[in-house]
Design an enzyme around this catalytic site. Structure first.
Site, short mmCIF file in Angstrom:
data_model
loop_
_atom_site.label_atom_id
_atom_site.label_comp_id
_atom_site.label_asym_id
_atom_site.label_seq_id
_atom_site.Cartn_x
_atom_site.Cartn_y
_atom_site.Cartn_z
N PRO A 72 0.84 -1.20 0.00
CA PRO A 72 0.00 0.00 0.00
C PRO A 72 0.88 1.25 0.00
O PRO A 72 1.92 1.29 0.66
CB PRO A 72 -0.79 -0.14 1.30
CG PRO A 72 0.05 -1.02 2.18
CD PRO A 72 0.72 -1.99 1.24
N HIS A 73 0.48 2.25 -0.77
CA HIS A 73 1.31 3.45 -0.85
C HIS A 73 0.44 4.66 -1.18
O HIS A 73 -0.68 4.54 -1.67
CB HIS A 73 2.40 3.28 -1.92
CG HIS A 73 1.88 2.88 -3.26
ND1 HIS A 73 1.67 1.56 -3.60
CD2 HIS A 73 1.52 3.60 -4.35
CE1 HIS A 73 1.22 1.48 -4.84
NE2 HIS A 73 1.11 2.71 -5.32
N ALA A 74 0.98 5.83 -0.90
CA ALA A 74 0.27 7.09 -1.17
C ALA A 74 1.27 8.16 -1.57
O ALA A 74 2.38 8.22 -1.03
CB ALA A 74 -0.52 7.53 0.06
#
Length: 305
Positions: A72-74
């Site tokens: 997961p990344h942003a």
């Protein structure tokens, strides 16, 4: 530069966490990663805004990569420097139907999005080794988990390879399958191409949607400027006549683009964009199909990463 430069000494290493709902896990990981003055330095961010950015990205497409691993990344507009956390779980976390026991959560400035892909690439290479994965999952404390990764000297100045961005194998047909099975797979799953494989997952060829669509059309049909004088012609008559007996090995084209796992991302983009290959089939040293790269994958994981 070593990817360890994008970690916090204690906060980035989170072994043996309790499982739970995916978004609650994101929140718990962020509370630890972004403690001890993080929001003082990054004063235009908040726990809620970072969490929502992670959730929004995950809702577009799951970041589960197979082998029980997710990234997961942003991309955050007001983040000063990229940072990541690595967590392990005793029980799997559900990522849109995929069970995950290793989560690498990555936050990057919106002005430098490639950092997340480079961090992901290095950790993917490490965790693709079953022995390393086992060591990571067995780590009993933060220092042990950190030292396992540090010992491999993962650096972001290495090129991104096919193995780093490929999707695991999913849809395929055997040469002896009826072509109707392939057309059904394409229709239901909105696929532009399906590989034909043998029992050992060696790529024999590829059936494209163009090949199916044009099957049975007379040669002259492709030269017409208008169909007005043959409006009653049924272009799919031959297909419907033959679908009950035609095999995938008879329909396939042997021009499927097969590439090794160390194929660079620039070579992959050239094949997809310039050579117009519908898909690239990544194979291991035994020539077995281990992953797929297509334009959508590149758009989502590289350009829109």
């Amino acid at each position: 530069m070593n990817i360890m430069n994008y970690t916090r000494r204690e906060e980035s290493w989170q072994p043996g966490l309790a499982s739970g709902p995916r978004d609650a896990i994101f929140s718990a990981m962020l509370e630890r990663l972004c403690g001890n003055g993080f929001y003082t330095v990054n004063d235009q961010l908040s726990h809620e805004s970072v969490l929502q950015a992670l959730i929004d990205r995950e809702e577009r497409l799951s970041t589960a990569m197979g082998e029980g691993i997710a990234f997961p990344h942003a991309r955050l507009e007001n983040l000063k420097k990229a940072i990541f956390a690595l967590a392990t779980f005793k029980e799997p976390v559900d990522f849109d139907g995929s069970p995950v026991r290793i989560i690498c959560l990555i936050l990057v400035p919106i002005s430098d999005p490639s950092i997340s892909l480079k961090i992901m690439a290095q950790l993917t290479r490490l965790l693709s080794d079953a022995d390393v994965r086992r060591q990571v999952l067995d780590a009993g404390n933060t220092a042990e988990l950190r030292n396992i990764i540090k010992a491999h000297d993962p650096r972001i100045d290495k090129p991104i390879l096919a193995r780093d961005i490929m999707r695991p194998p999913r849809f395929s047909v055997l040469g002896a399958d009826l072509v109707s099975k392939c057309s059904h797979l394409m229709s239901v799953n909105n696929l532009h191409a399906v590989p034909v494989v043998d029992d050992q997952r060696h790529i024999l060829g590829e059936i494209t949607i163009e090949r199916l669509f044009k099957y049975g059309l007379p040669d002259f049909f492709g030269q017409l400027k208008s169909v007005s004088f043959i409006a009653e012609f049924d272009p799919f008559e031959k297909y419907f006549e033959d679908e009950s007996s035609t095999l995938c090995c008879e329909m396939m084209e042997e021009s499927a683009r097969i590439v090794p796992m160390d194929y660079t991302i620039m070579e992959a983009v050239f094949d997809l964009a310039i050579k117009s290959c519908p898909k690239l089939y990544v194979v291991d040293e035994q020539k077995r199909w281990v992953g797929t790269i297509d334009k959508g994958l590149v758009l989502d994981n590289v350009i829109n990463h």
